[in-house]
Design an enzyme around this catalytic site. Structure first.
Site, mmCIF file in Angstrom:
data_model
loop_
_atom_site.group_PDB
_atom_site.id
_atom_site.type_symbol
_atom_site.label_atom_id
_atom_site.label_comp_id
_atom_site.label_asym_id
_atom_site.label_seq_id
_atom_site.Cartn_x
_atom_site.Cartn_y
_atom_site.Cartn_z
ATOM 1 N N CYS A 1 70.681 112.607 46.330
ATOM 2 C CA CYS A 1 69.561 112.631 45.397
ATOM 3 C C CYS A 1 68.308 112.973 46.195
ATOM 4 C CB CYS A 1 69.435 111.297 44.671
ATOM 5 S SG CYS A 1 69.320 109.876 45.784
ATOM 6 N N THR A 2 67.138 112.705 45.675
ATOM 7 C CA THR A 2 65.904 113.107 46.342
ATOM 8 C C THR A 2 65.689 112.339 47.636
ATOM 9 O OG1 THR A 2 64.933 113.562 44.169
ATOM 10 C CG2 THR A 2 63.434 113.463 46.057
#
Length: 261
Positions: free
Chosen positions: A183-184
């Site tokens: 994810c980020t």
């Protein structure tokens, strides 16, 4: 020269007296004139802040005086101007909403690999045991469209609360593979990896530090595009530079309380 330091950080740790903590954090941030969002919940802290470097470092030093945050690690990037429009310090039920109370990272993480290891596995096409490696994007569909790992699995979810059902619908497709969730900044893929292990997916890892840490340590290798961020920068390229000038309107959500990291 870019003069605004941006940080993203989270930690799953048991917290209590949240309202008092909220007031103390808010007071310090207002003193330092920083902007961004801090989320607090019984399961931990999640923050995205920007401002002059001395003020950012002052706040982190202050926060780390609390033993619960002593080892908090922040990912840094720079911008020409302030990408946040205001300061929000909120108490939430979860610092990243999944709606599965049994998933509690504070009780133990899923296994993690670092960016260098993931790049090495992707270079080889398999893990150290020779098993095929796939990357699984746990972010929202509109984030994926800005950039993702080449050939990453993307189930086109619209919000993170949809991930558990998507995993159950596609679980058999992961059999016989080593799955690396990403994810980020690490928070969503951490919860996702725990859920996958609970659901019976055998070989699951989370990408420690997410895409932002991967960019920092491994650059653009095996990644197409930029990493979407929930502020006025809209996205960061593999050098962690803003995708567009701050202030350009975006038609995508910017509120970090929604799905970020």
């Amino acid at each position: 020269m870019m003069k605004v330091l941006n940080i993203a950080a989270y930690k799953f740790v048991g917290l209590d007296q949240l309202e008092s903590l909220q007031q103390a954090v808010s007071h310090k941030l207002h003193q330092l004139e920083l902007k961004g969002t801090v989320l607090l919940a019984e399961e931990g802290i999640n923050l995205f802040l920007a401002g002059p470097a001395p003020a950012i470092h002052d706040f982190l030093a202050h926060l780390r005086q609390d033993s619960r945050f002593a080892d908090l690690q922040a990912k840094e990037s720079w911008s020409h101007a302030q990408p946040f429009r205001k300061l929000l310090v909120k108490v939430k039920r979860e610092i990243i909403r999944m709606d599965h109370p049994a998933i509690q990272p504070v009780l133990g993480r899923a296994p993690a690999i670092d960016a260098v290891t993931l790049k090495r596995w992707l270079d080889a096409g398999h893990d150290d045991q020779g098993q095929p490696v796939v990357t699984l994007d746990t972010r929202n569909a509109f984030e994926v469209e800005v950039g993702t790992f080449k050939n990453a699995i993307d189930w086109r979810i619209n919000k993170f609360t949809e991930f558990p059902q998507a995993l159950l619908d596609h679980r058999e497709e992961l059999a016989g593979k080593t799955v690396v969730s990403f994810c980020t900044g690490g928070i969503r893929c951490e919860k996702a990896a725990i859920f996958m292990r609970e659901a019976g997916v055998e070989n699951v890892y989370q990408l420690d530090g997410g895409i932002l840490k991967y960019f920092e340590d491994s650059g653009h290798a095996h990644f197409d595009g930029e990493c979407f961020v929930f502020d006025d920068r809209r996205g960061l390229d593999p050098s962690l530079s803003p995708r567009v000038d701050v202030g350009v309107p975006s038609d995508k959500p910017k509120d970090p309380t929604m799905e970020s990291c």
